[in-house]
Structure formats: structure tokens, C-alpha cells
Design a protein around this motif. Structure first.
Motif, short mmCIF file in Angstrom:
data_model
loop_
_atom_site.label_atom_id
_atom_site.label_comp_id
_atom_site.label_asym_id
_atom_site.label_seq_id
_atom_site.Cartn_x
_atom_site.Cartn_y
_atom_site.Cartn_z
N TYR A 110 55.64 11.17 -11.91
CA TYR A 110 54.89 10.01 -12.04
C TYR A 110 53.72 10.52 -12.73
N LEU A 111 53.14 9.55 -13.68
CA LEU A 111 51.96 9.90 -14.57
C LEU A 111 50.76 9.05 -13.96
N LEU A 112 49.58 9.59 -13.52
CA LEU A 112 48.59 8.71 -13.14
C LEU A 112 47.53 9.04 -14.29
N VAL A 113 46.84 7.70 -14.74
CA VAL A 113 45.96 7.68 -15.74
C VAL A 113 44.48 7.19 -15.06
N ILE A 114 43.59 8.26 -15.03
CA ILE A 114 42.42 7.87 -14.20
C ILE A 114 41.12 7.92 -15.22
N ASN A 115 39.94 7.58 -14.47
CA ASN A 115 38.90 7.41 -15.42
C ASN A 115 38.17 8.74 -15.72
N ALA A 116 37.81 8.79 -16.94
CA ALA A 116 37.23 10.21 -17.43
C ALA A 116 36.17 10.72 -16.70
N ALA A 117 35.08 9.82 -16.31
CA ALA A 117 33.85 10.24 -15.51
C ALA A 117 34.33 10.69 -14.45
N ASN A 118 35.38 10.39 -13.70
CA ASN A 118 35.94 10.45 -12.29
C ASN A 118 37.14 11.60 -12.23
N GLU A 119 37.61 12.36 -13.15
CA GLU A 119 38.47 13.25 -13.52
C GLU A 119 38.54 14.42 -12.50
N ALA A 120 37.65 14.84 -12.29
CA ALA A 120 37.01 16.26 -11.57
C ALA A 120 37.30 15.70 -10.10
N GLN A 121 36.47 14.55 -9.45
CA GLN A 121 36.57 14.19 -8.31
C GLN A 121 37.89 13.61 -7.87
N ASP A 122 38.63 12.88 -8.91
CA ASP A 122 39.71 12.14 -8.52
C ASP A 122 40.92 13.39 -8.22
N PHE A 123 40.84 14.27 -9.05
CA PHE A 123 41.82 15.43 -9.00
C PHE A 123 41.67 16.07 -7.59
N GLU A 124 40.54 16.26 -7.27
CA GLU A 124 40.25 16.93 -5.91
C GLU A 124 40.65 16.03 -4.74
N TRP A 125 40.32 14.66 -4.95
CA TRP A 125 40.82 13.84 -3.89
C TRP A 125 42.29 13.73 -3.64
N ILE A 126 42.90 13.65 -4.97
CA ILE A 126 44.56 13.75 -4.75
C ILE A 126 44.95 15.04 -4.17
N GLN A 127 44.56 16.00 -4.63
CA GLN A 127 44.92 17.21 -3.90
C GLN A 127 44.65 17.36 -2.64
N SER A 128 43.46 16.91 -2.17
CA SER A 128 43.06 17.24 -0.67
C SER A 128 43.83 16.23 0.15
N HIS A 129 44.61 15.38 -0.40
CA HIS A 129 45.56 14.41 0.64
C HIS A 129 46.80 14.66 0.52
N ALA A 130 47.37 15.66 -0.38
CA ALA A 130 48.82 16.08 -0.71
C ALA A 130 49.41 16.50 0.61
N GLY A 131 50.56 16.06 0.70
CA GLY A 131 51.59 16.57 1.80
C GLY A 131 52.95 16.57 1.54
N GLY A 132 53.67 17.43 2.10
CA GLY A 132 55.01 17.61 1.89
C GLY A 132 55.51 18.03 0.55
N ASN A 133 56.91 17.82 -0.05
CA ASN A 133 56.97 18.40 -1.39
C ASN A 133 56.62 17.64 -2.48
N VAL A 134 55.38 17.91 -2.76
CA VAL A 134 54.67 17.39 -3.82
C VAL A 134 53.93 18.31 -4.86
N ASN A 135 54.11 18.07 -6.11
CA ASN A 135 53.79 18.92 -7.19
C ASN A 135 52.63 18.27 -7.96
N ILE A 136 51.21 18.77 -8.08
CA ILE A 136 50.03 17.82 -8.72
C ILE A 136 49.65 18.72 -9.72
N LYS A 137 49.51 18.11 -10.86
CA LYS A 137 48.92 19.01 -11.93
C LYS A 137 48.22 18.06 -12.85
N ASN A 138 46.87 18.60 -13.15
CA ASN A 138 45.90 17.97 -14.02
C ASN A 138 46.44 18.23 -15.59
N ILE A 139 46.85 17.26 -16.29
CA ILE A 139 47.40 17.57 -17.50
C ILE A 139 46.38 16.88 -18.78
#
Length: 365
Positions: A110-139
Motif C-alpha cells: 500500500y501507498l499512503l499519501v498524507i498531508n505535508a504539514a503532518n508528515e512527521a507526526q503522521d509517520f510517528e503515529w503510524i509507526q507507534s501503532h504498528a504490529g505484526g509483520n508490517v514494514n513501514i517506510k517514509n518515501i
């Protein structure tokens, strides 16, 4: 503004005489020829936007679908490869972390497209709730995004590829499309109320793609467009902007995007209980359209009154270039949200009469 981030198209802004501003830490064009001219060009012909400041996050792995189903408010399980979905991430109390678009590239990709002003906080939010076999990368620094919008958009983009674009439905996309020799993802999502495409390519390929689209659009009256026209266009179509119609204090249901909140599914997601209560009992506030009766333009954060009682405030307001009316979106107490109800907007200390009207203000035929 030397400390601001720049997209790969910054030199194109300079070459074309753009006026740039600080937008969420990015130096971006607010206008090229003029906001109203650019606005009308998109409604009548076509406009080209640089949207490369938007954030992109890759989510892959065997548990990617289950993770996203818990992370966002919409039903990820509905997605097939080649389909995109508008959704939101919320706090437990129903407030909005961000609104976003999710593209399903393939199974568990999946590709997630998020708002520019929220990029850092969104990425932190996504990572903080990750579980299981999931790979998350800010590209975000690898991907550029261009938008071509307007009645002539399809003809312009189609001229750059042998791949048929006509069968890309709304919120569908095609990946690995050769556009003027550049590998691109072409989607039909849009943020203007017009037909058109969002095009994703490699960061370094963006200047060549920009030049190709600009050249192809010259005979069609294509205009280069900045943030000013992007805002007036999305406003007329009642498309929300995070920080105005959506925020940590404003839920998706209040903001009128309850269609992206699926509370009847068995699957749990963050904020589900609060949002379910709002859908079943009615949210305490509602986003409505306001048309000024008296002279004056309703601006963001201007207070809205009914019978001397403050009932809310303007989230976005301007003189609509298409309709030539002074209009606003207002988040108000739901008891006053009925169409035809007269209200007052405090404009620089003076109460000005206005009326609640239907939205969106503009819808293409």
C-alpha cells in the motif's frame, strides 16, 4: 526562506515567475499568473499543480491489510489492486490525526499519501501503532506528485502515453505508465472538483514530466497553478483542508466526511467508539455552507452567531471566483445547521448577516 524545504520543481517556479510562500515548512508557489486566472483556467480548461510536498508512506508485509484496517476509519478490505480510497486516521476521542488517500498497489502493498504539514507526526503515529509483520517506510523524499485538473486534463495527459487513460475510473489508478518516457502512477482522485489526474513519479524525474505536460497543454490553454487557486477550487467543491475543516478537535463526521467512516464493520479501529456514537446520535457540530447577505468576506476563525449566541466559526471563506459570491464553510452547533437559517458573522468587530446554504457550492456537470 532559505531554510524551507523545496520540491524538485523549485527552478520551474522561478522560470515561470511564481510568487512563493511558506506552506507547512515548504517554499511553494501561491500563484503564477494570478489566483483568479488560474482558478478559471482549471474550471474552463486545465491547470498544472506541483503537489510534491505531500508525504508518501509505504506499508507492506503479510499483516499490512489488518494493520491499516485498525489504523484508519474506512474499510481497507474493500480495496482491490488498482483502487484508491479516501480515509482518515483518528484519535480515540474521534478527533482527526489526518485525512489521507491509500493506494492498493498489490496484495499487502500500500501507498499512503498524507498531508505535508503532518508528515512527521503522521509517520510517528503510524509507526507507534504498528504490529505484526508490517514494514513501514517514509518515501516522501523519493516521490514527486503532479496534478493536472480541468476539462482538458485527460486529453493533455493522454497525449503523453499510449496507455488508455479513459478507463481509469474515479479513485482508480494505473501503475507503471510510461508518460513521456517517465514511469508514473496515474490516478484519478482530484482536489479541485474537476476531472483530472494525480501523477506520481520519481523525485528526480519531476522536472522533465512538468516540461512535457506544460508543452502538451499549451494548445489547450493549460495554466500553471499555485496554492491559492488550489484552495479556492477545493473550497468550492467542499473538499476539506486539514487544519481548517479537520483537526485534532474536529472529527470526520463533524467535517462531513462520514462516508469515509465505516462503524458497522466488525473490525475495530482507533476512535471507532467515539465516531460510532456521533454517527448514531448525531455529532454535536456540523460543517455547513454560509452565504453572506451583507457585504463582507467570511474568513477563517471568524465567529458565527445566532440570536447573540456564538454557535461556531468559519473554517474557510473567500469570494468564490466561479460563483462571484462571498461564501464560507462554518463549523456550527447542529441545532442551527438547517438550510435557510439566518446567522451573523463577526467581520472585524461588526456582525454581518448571512444565511446557511447547501454544499458543495460548485459541482461540475
Amino acid at each position: 526562506m532559505s531554510d524551507l524545504k523545496r520540491t524538485p520543481l523549485y527552478e520551474k517556479f522561478q522560470e515561470n515567475g511564481a510568487k512563493t510562500v511558506d506552506f507547512g515548512g515548504w517554499e511553494l508557489p501561491v500563484k503564477f499568473s494570478g489566483i483568479k486566472d488560474e482558478h478559471h483556467a482549471v474550471r474552463e480548461r486545465a491547470g498544472l499543480f506541483d503537489v510534491s510536498h505531500m508525504g508518501e508512506v509505504s506499508v507492506t508485509g503479510d499483516d499490512a491489510e489488518a494493520f491499516l484496517q485498525y489504523l484508519v476509519t474506512n474499510d481497507i478490505k474493500q480495496l482491490a489492486a488498482g483502487v484508491a480510497q479516501y480515509t482518515a486516521m483518528c484519535y480515540e476521542d474521534g478527533g482527526t490525526v489526518d485525512d489521507l488517500i491509500i493506494y492498493k498497489l498489490d496484495v499487502n502493498n500500500y501507498l499512503l499519501v498524507i498531508n505535508a504539514a503532518n508528515e512527521a507526526q503522521d509517520f510517528e503515529w503510524i509507526q507507534s501503532h504498528a504490529g505484526g509483520n508490517v514494514n513501514i517506510k517514509n518515501i516522501s523524499n523519493e516521490v514527486a506528485q503532479l496534478a493536472v485538473q480541468g476539462p482538458e486534463a485527460e486529453a493533455i495527459v493522454q497525449s503523453l502515453t499510449g496507455v488508455s487513460l479513459d478507463d481509469i475510473g474515479f479513485f482508480n489508478f494505473k501503475n507503471h505508465v510510461d508518460l513521456a518516457g517517465i514511469q508514473s502512477l496515474v490516478s484519478r482522485t482530484g482536489y479541485t472538483g474537476e476531472n483530472g489526474f494525480e501523477i506520481y513519479c520519481a523525485w528526480d524525474d519531476a522536472p522533465r514530466l512538468w516540461d512535457a505536460i506544460q508543452a502538451a497543454g499549451e494548445s489547450k490553454g493549460l495554466a500553471l497553478c499555485g496554492l491559492g487557486a488550489r484552495d479556492t477550487l477545493r473550497f468550492e467543491a467542499k473538499l476539506p483542508l486539514y487544519g481548517q475543516e479537520l483537526s485534532k478537535d474536529i472529527s470526520p463526521v463533524e467535517a462531513g466526511i462520514g462516508f469515509a467512516v465505516k462503524v458497522k464493520n466488525e473490525d475495530d479501529f482507533i476512535g471507532k467508539a467515539a465516531l460510532k456514537a456521533q454517527k448514531e446520535n448525531g455529532a454535536p457540530r456540523k460543517l455547513v455552507g454560509v452565504e453572506m447577505i451583507d457585504k463582507g468576506i467570511p474568513r477563517t476563525h471568524y465567529a458565527v452567531f445566532s440570536d447573540d449566541q456564538k454557535i461556531g466559526e468559519i473554517t474557510t471563506g473567500t469570494q468564490s471566483p466561479t460563483l462571484n459570491k462571498n461564501l464560507g464553510l462554518a463549523l456550527i452547533t447542529r441545532d442551527y445547521a438547517e438550510k435557510g437559517h439566518e446567522v451573523e458573522v463577526d467581520i472585524r468587530g461588526k456582525r454581518k448577516k448571512a444565511i446557511i446554504i447547501g454544499t458543495p457550492f460548485y459541482k461540475r456537470s
